[in-house]
Design a protein around this motif. Sequence first.
Motif, PDB file in Angstrom:
ATOM      1  N   ALA C 150       0.832  -1.207   0.000  1.00  0.00           N
ATOM      2  CA  ALA C 150       0.000   0.000   0.000  1.00  0.00           C
ATOM      3  C   ALA C 150       0.865   1.255   0.000  1.00  0.00           C
ATOM      4  O   ALA C 150       0.551   2.246  -0.671  1.00  0.00           O
ATOM      5  CB  ALA C 150      -0.928  -0.015   1.211  1.00  0.00           C
ATOM      6  N   ALA C 151       1.987   1.211   0.742  1.00  0.00           N
ATOM      7  CA  ALA C 151       2.837   2.393   0.834  1.00  0.00           C
ATOM      8  C   ALA C 151       3.380   2.767  -0.539  1.00  0.00           C
ATOM      9  O   ALA C 151       3.466   3.955  -0.894  1.00  0.00           O
ATOM     10  CB  ALA C 151       3.994   2.120   1.798  1.00  0.00           C
ATOM     11  N   LEU C 152       3.709   1.765  -1.315  1.00  0.00           N
ATOM     12  CA  LEU C 152       4.270   2.034  -2.631  1.00  0.00           C
ATOM     13  C   LEU C 152       3.204   2.609  -3.567  1.00  0.00           C
ATOM     14  O   LEU C 152       3.464   3.550  -4.330  1.00  0.00           O
ATOM     15  CB  LEU C 152       4.843   0.733  -3.210  1.00  0.00           C
ATOM     16  N   VAL C 153       1.984   2.065  -3.478  1.00  0.00           N
ATOM     17  CA  VAL C 153       0.898   2.577  -4.310  1.00  0.00           C
ATOM     18  C   VAL C 153       0.665   4.050  -3.993  1.00  0.00           C
ATOM     19  O   VAL C 153       0.579   4.897  -4.889  1.00  0.00           O
ATOM     20  CB  VAL C 153      -0.395   1.764  -4.066  1.00  0.00           C
ATOM     21  N   ALA C 154       0.606   4.349  -2.678  1.00  0.00           N
ATOM     22  CA  ALA C 154       0.368   5.737  -2.285  1.00  0.00           C
ATOM     23  C   ALA C 154       1.511   6.628  -2.756  1.00  0.00           C
ATOM     24  O   ALA C 154       1.280   7.743  -3.260  1.00  0.00           O
ATOM     25  CB  ALA C 154       0.222   5.822  -0.761  1.00  0.00           C
ATOM     26  N   VAL C 165      -4.069  18.181   0.496  1.00  0.00           N
ATOM     27  CA  VAL C 165      -4.904  17.342   1.337  1.00  0.00           C
ATOM     28  C   VAL C 165      -5.760  16.419   0.497  1.00  0.00           C
ATOM     29  O   VAL C 165      -5.815  15.202   0.718  1.00  0.00           O
ATOM     30  CB  VAL C 165      -5.801  18.221   2.239  1.00  0.00           C
ATOM     31  N   ASP C 166      -6.431  17.002  -0.535  1.00  0.00           N
ATOM     32  CA  ASP C 166      -7.313  16.182  -1.353  1.00  0.00           C
ATOM     33  C   ASP C 166      -6.537  15.059  -2.043  1.00  0.00           C
ATOM     34  O   ASP C 166      -6.992  13.936  -2.142  1.00  0.00           O
ATOM     35  CB  ASP C 166      -8.032  17.047  -2.385  1.00  0.00           C
ATOM     36  N   LYS C 167      -5.343  15.391  -2.501  1.00  0.00           N
ATOM     37  CA  LYS C 167      -4.567  14.393  -3.239  1.00  0.00           C
ATOM     38  C   LYS C 167      -4.090  13.273  -2.317  1.00  0.00           C
ATOM     39  O   LYS C 167      -4.068  12.109  -2.704  1.00  0.00           O
ATOM     40  CB  LYS C 167      -3.378  15.061  -3.920  1.00  0.00           C
ATOM     41  N   ILE C 168      -3.694  13.650  -1.089  1.00  0.00           N
ATOM     42  CA  ILE C 168      -3.257  12.622  -0.141  1.00  0.00           C
ATOM     43  C   ILE C 168      -4.419  11.693   0.191  1.00  0.00           C
ATOM     44  O   ILE C 168      -4.275  10.474   0.199  1.00  0.00           O
ATOM     45  CB  ILE C 168      -2.739  13.287   1.161  1.00  0.00           C
ATOM     46  N   LEU C 170      -7.000  11.055  -1.607  1.00  0.00           N
ATOM     47  CA  LEU C 170      -7.247  10.225  -2.789  1.00  0.00           C
ATOM     48  C   LEU C 170      -6.225   9.086  -2.856  1.00  0.00           C
ATOM     49  O   LEU C 170      -6.573   7.925  -3.095  1.00  0.00           O
ATOM     50  CB  LEU C 170      -7.167  11.084  -4.052  1.00  0.00           C
ATOM     51  N   ALA C 171      -4.948   9.434  -2.638  1.00  0.00           N
ATOM     52  CA  ALA C 171      -3.898   8.416  -2.713  1.00  0.00           C
ATOM     53  C   ALA C 171      -4.133   7.327  -1.671  1.00  0.00           C
ATOM     54  O   ALA C 171      -4.001   6.134  -1.956  1.00  0.00           O
ATOM     55  CB  ALA C 171      -2.523   9.054  -2.510  1.00  0.00           C
ATOM     56  N   LEU C 172      -4.505   7.744  -0.446  1.00  0.00           N
ATOM     57  CA  LEU C 172      -4.734   6.753   0.611  1.00  0.00           C
ATOM     58  C   LEU C 172      -5.938   5.872   0.286  1.00  0.00           C
ATOM     59  O   LEU C 172      -5.931   4.672   0.551  1.00  0.00           O
ATOM     60  CB  LEU C 172      -4.935   7.457   1.961  1.00  0.00           C
ATOM     61  N   VAL C 173      -6.975   6.498  -0.293  1.00  0.00           N
ATOM     62  CA  VAL C 173      -8.168   5.719  -0.649  1.00  0.00           C
ATOM     63  C   VAL C 173      -7.809   4.686  -1.702  1.00  0.00           C
ATOM     64  O   VAL C 173      -8.142   3.502  -1.574  1.00  0.00           O
ATOM     65  CB  VAL C 173      -9.283   6.655  -1.167  1.00  0.00           C
ATOM     66  N   VAL C 174      -7.096   5.119  -2.731  1.00  0.00           N
ATOM     67  CA  VAL C 174      -6.725   4.171  -3.791  1.00  0.00           C
ATOM     68  C   VAL C 174      -5.843   3.068  -3.228  1.00  0.00           C
ATOM     69  O   VAL C 174      -5.961   1.907  -3.618  1.00  0.00           O
ATOM     70  CB  VAL C 174      -6.007   4.910  -4.942  1.00  0.00           C
ATOM     71  N   ALA C 175      -4.976   3.438  -2.280  1.00  0.00           N
ATOM     72  CA  ALA C 175      -4.052   2.438  -1.737  1.00  0.00           C
ATOM     73  C   ALA C 175      -4.774   1.424  -0.861  1.00  0.00           C
ATOM     74  O   ALA C 175      -4.251   0.349  -0.611  1.00  0.00           O
ATOM     75  CB  ALA C 175      -2.948   3.129  -0.949  1.00  0.00           C
ATOM     76  N   GLN C 176      -5.980   1.764  -0.367  1.00  0.00           N
ATOM     77  CA  GLN C 176      -6.587   0.919   0.661  1.00  0.00           C
ATOM     78  C   GLN C 176      -7.918   0.280   0.322  1.00  0.00           C
ATOM     79  O   GLN C 176      -8.317  -0.667   0.994  1.00  0.00           O
ATOM     80  CB  GLN C 176      -6.747   1.736   1.946  1.00  0.00           C
ATOM     81  N   HIS C 233      -3.092   2.530   9.781  1.00  0.00           N
ATOM     82  CA  HIS C 233      -2.120   2.452   8.697  1.00  0.00           C
ATOM     83  C   HIS C 233      -2.142   3.731   7.866  1.00  0.00           C
ATOM     84  O   HIS C 233      -1.099   4.262   7.480  1.00  0.00           O
ATOM     85  CB  HIS C 233      -2.448   1.240   7.837  1.00  0.00           C
ATOM     86  N   ALA C 234      -3.355   4.229   7.609  1.00  0.00           N
ATOM     87  CA  ALA C 234      -3.485   5.445   6.799  1.00  0.00           C
ATOM     88  C   ALA C 234      -2.814   6.619   7.495  1.00  0.00           C
ATOM     89  O   ALA C 234      -2.105   7.423   6.859  1.00  0.00           O
ATOM     90  CB  ALA C 234      -4.962   5.747   6.545  1.00  0.00           C
ATOM     91  N   ILE C 235      -3.021   6.729   8.812  1.00  0.00           N
ATOM     92  CA  ILE C 235      -2.420   7.840   9.557  1.00  0.00           C
ATOM     93  C   ILE C 235      -0.899   7.765   9.467  1.00  0.00           C
ATOM     94  O   ILE C 235      -0.215   8.763   9.206  1.00  0.00           O
ATOM     95  CB  ILE C 235      -2.892   7.807  11.027  1.00  0.00           C
ATOM     96  N   SER C 236      -0.394   6.560   9.651  1.00  0.00           N
ATOM     97  CA  SER C 236       1.050   6.408   9.634  1.00  0.00           C
ATOM     98  C   SER C 236       1.611   6.626   8.217  1.00  0.00           C
ATOM     99  O   SER C 236       2.683   7.199   8.036  1.00  0.00           O
ATOM    100  CB  SER C 236       1.383   5.034  10.207  1.00  0.00           C
ATOM    101  N   LEU C 237       0.841   6.218   7.228  1.00  0.00           N
ATOM    102  CA  LEU C 237       1.266   6.404   5.835  1.00  0.00           C
ATOM    103  C   LEU C 237       1.295   7.889   5.460  1.00  0.00           C
ATOM    104  O   LEU C 237       2.239   8.370   4.821  1.00  0.00           O
ATOM    105  CB  LEU C 237       0.298   5.647   4.921  1.00  0.00           C
ATOM    106  N   GLU C 238       0.262   8.597   5.890  1.00  0.00           N
ATOM    107  CA  GLU C 238       0.225  10.041   5.610  1.00  0.00           C
ATOM    108  C   GLU C 238       1.427  10.713   6.269  1.00  0.00           C
ATOM    109  O   GLU C 238       2.091  11.563   5.657  1.00  0.00           O
ATOM    110  CB  GLU C 238      -1.089  10.633   6.120  1.00  0.00           C
TER     111      GLU C 238
END
Lengths: 324, 325, 305
Positions: C150-154, C165-168, C170-176, C233-238
């Motif tokens: 997931a980290a790589l996808v994001a 903010v919007d892009k992050i 979006l990236a997290l949503v796509v990754a998860q 995971h999302a919080i840590s990824l962001e």
Amino acid sequence: MRDVLQVSALRTHFFTHAGVVKAVDGVDFTVRKGEVMGLVGESGSGKSITGFSILGLIDPPGRIVDGSIRFNGAEIANAPEPALQKLRGNRIAMIFQDPMMTLNPVLRIDTQMIEAIQAHESVPRQTAWERSRDALGLVGIPSPEERLRAYPHQLSGGMRQRVAIATAFLNRPDLIIADEPTTALDVTIQAQIIHEAQKLTRQTGTAMIWITHDLAVVAGLADHISVMYAGRIVEQGATDDVIDRPLHPYTVGLLGSVPSANKRGQRLYQIEGMTPNMLAMPKGCAFAPRCRAATPDCQTAPPITEVDGRRLRCHYPQVQGAAP
Amino acid sequence: MTVFIIRRLMQALLVVFLMSVIVFFGVNVIGDPVHMLVSPDADQADIEATIRRLGLDRPIWEQYLLFVSGAAQGNLGNSFIFGEPALKLILHHMPATLELAFSALFLAVAVGVPLGLYAGLYPDSLLSKGIMAGSILGFSLPTFWVGLMLIMLFAVELGWLPSTGRGDTGHILGIETSLATRDGLSHVLLPAMNLALLKISLAIRLTRAGVREAMGQDYVKYARAKGLSTRRIVFVHVLKNIMIPVVTVMGLEFGSLIGFSVVTESIFAWPGMGKLLIDAILQLDRPVVVAYLMIIVLFFVLINLIVDILYSILDPRVRLRDQGA
Amino acid sequence: MSDTIAPETSTPATKVETPFRRFASEFFESRIATVALCLLGLIIVLAVLAPWITPQNPYDLAQVDVMDGRLPPGSEAFAGYTMWLGSDGSGRDLYSAILYGLRISLSVGVASGIIALTIGMAIGLLAAYAGGRTENIIMRVVDLQLSFPAALVALMLVAIMGKGVDKIILALVVAQWAYYARTVRGTALVERNKEYVEAAQCLGLSRLRVVFRHILPNCLAPLIVVGTVQTAHAISLEATLSFLGVGLPQTEPSLGVLIANGFEYMLSGRYWISVFPGLALLLTVVSINLVGDQLRDVLNPRLKK
């Protein structure tokens, strides 16, 4: 004949969260040199636990809480681990029920046999290998050199159990505990395995405890029979006596439920009810709730009585083995 | 079997193609590198010259076709910043990344398996509980945060280990690597530890679960009944059974190590392709970003392809048929 | 002989045991999980109340004094209050900055979690409902995506899209989303083969009804578990992406941004600028994970029943 093993008042209990399970609760028997003792009982009667207790292979939460196990005169109940380790596989060997599960799937047969020798004797690998090969030959395995190189999954169930028997005899033990070694096999293979085992005990003078739920299996094999029920031995005696003149209602039931040629056309007998819950044992005789002969007396534990060299735990022995 | 491999191969190609479209269009539609590259006081002619030089004046689909035909020949465009071929830049930085990833993989197995073994053998001991708590932390802690703490503790406070760069490199089998010198090794240790942390936790859990399962198996009880020493049972009978799944899974994690090295390399200023990527993103060096992403996609597709094929070879049903014989 | 069997049938019902009460009592059996839940509650309250319980709005330039820069913990600010956690490079009170950062980190994590859950659940249910070819294609895509970390996808997505903010989100949503889709479909697969679904179908209930009335409720427990863990995971990824400088911009200073800002001071021994935001991040992520772990333990046995 010399006594190889004397078990007396053995109690092995399991201390679980739900309560104490008295898997073995006062078991006595003796096995003499070259003798086969049949230990018979339903699953859950404590017969396998008895076998594991002798080897000191009871894991927590279980432990031997009382009684004595004398092997060649020396006490081994709760003996220190190093002493037990020296006995296991060396003086006392064990054969397990399911040959599919007991051989390590990722190790070759030769590794598993050679290690059994080298664990107890410092012999060169080559010598150990030759002994393993010869042992496989003895149990009737064709082209043993080839089989030694095989992995367990390349052998059939019967073949694997022969390997286990050969391994058990490798160090010429004084006693072999066979825990339902034929249950997982086809009937034809079963007969061959019993034959091999019997032959080897005769040849080597090794004593054997043959654990089974099937009276028919031990009838032709054992010298003595001990019938276990709910952690206790309820009847004990020479095989012919027990088979021909069972005294305990439970033995009578067991015998009655074995199909045989001379009972053709009759309804097979069925012991009613189920094995008791080990956590909530009935008071007195554990078999009483399922017993047809039970009376209010059976609420007290029956004493052990000895008649004609037979031991019995029952208030109302069945005379003359009358079928119930 | 051949049909299966060809089908998987076609799928892999399809994935690579789709990803190339997504990556290329994504990168080129958003962001404008010209303003980054042309000095603020450049006149319109300078800007247009730059645009022409970079091929940015052509329609986007034409740029893509150029990119694909170039990619097929191993040419993924030139870096805006370095003026060098992007692929060459990435390949140049790849050994450092691989070195880091391999070191981390080695650490993960060398540290994780023994700890997992202990925790599996003595599940109730205090140390085992500590190990398991540590592995939960290892899963929860963000990699970059652990990296910071490692730097603070070992580099700043204790001053034992260097925190940036690769150190001296030497040659092993003709490959230039930090693993060949003492100085290089001291530089590798912290970043490798950082990158390995997640995988150590994974190795601990896998090993512990495997050990606990194996210890309950009949073959262990049988081995004990044969009078074998605990040492032989654990190190031969149990370990051999669990190493196959553990090594397989850890091997599969290699790809994710390459991916995560982006974070570790940035923190420890490790000159690998991950740091190259972050620098390229920050400087809008699109060809390098695209080239990196394509290489990573290729890498993962390749790993998955190999695993798929291996699994089809090791299909349990085939083994079961063998056992029934 | 049946008289020998006398099962106890009457058990005194002293208190009504609702499913929720049983769930709660099982959850609070674990002391660690209880502590984690309390901590998480505290963190959320602090984040929500940040503007009212901090001495300073760290992003109101009028309230920030550069003279206060890089003060160690416990120093007194120019405006008179004590900076218990010290100040950062541009003179912001770290305690205030952390609470404001928590707001951003939590919002991004929760928002992306909810969106990813909704999308993933919808796609998973669609796969379960449609079956056949549609299900096959959907699951192919899910498997494909899950083969990348997931980290790589994001990271790839922010590399393509840039900051914001919007892009992050979006990236997290796509990754998860794929994790949720797989969870729903996996549960649906199990449920679909159970008798009651067959029974429902035999009764002539529509497939839509079976999916929504029977399959969906059964997916909720695993979804909650996956949701908690994925949100952590999302919080840590962001935070990771922001730390690398490819996540949130300086104008949206999440915990990751704060840690990144302090990184340069760390080598000179001014540890607090990075460490305290890091600890806040850590406590948040770990407490969510511990709660998630316990949720899984408590909810799982019921799934098997």
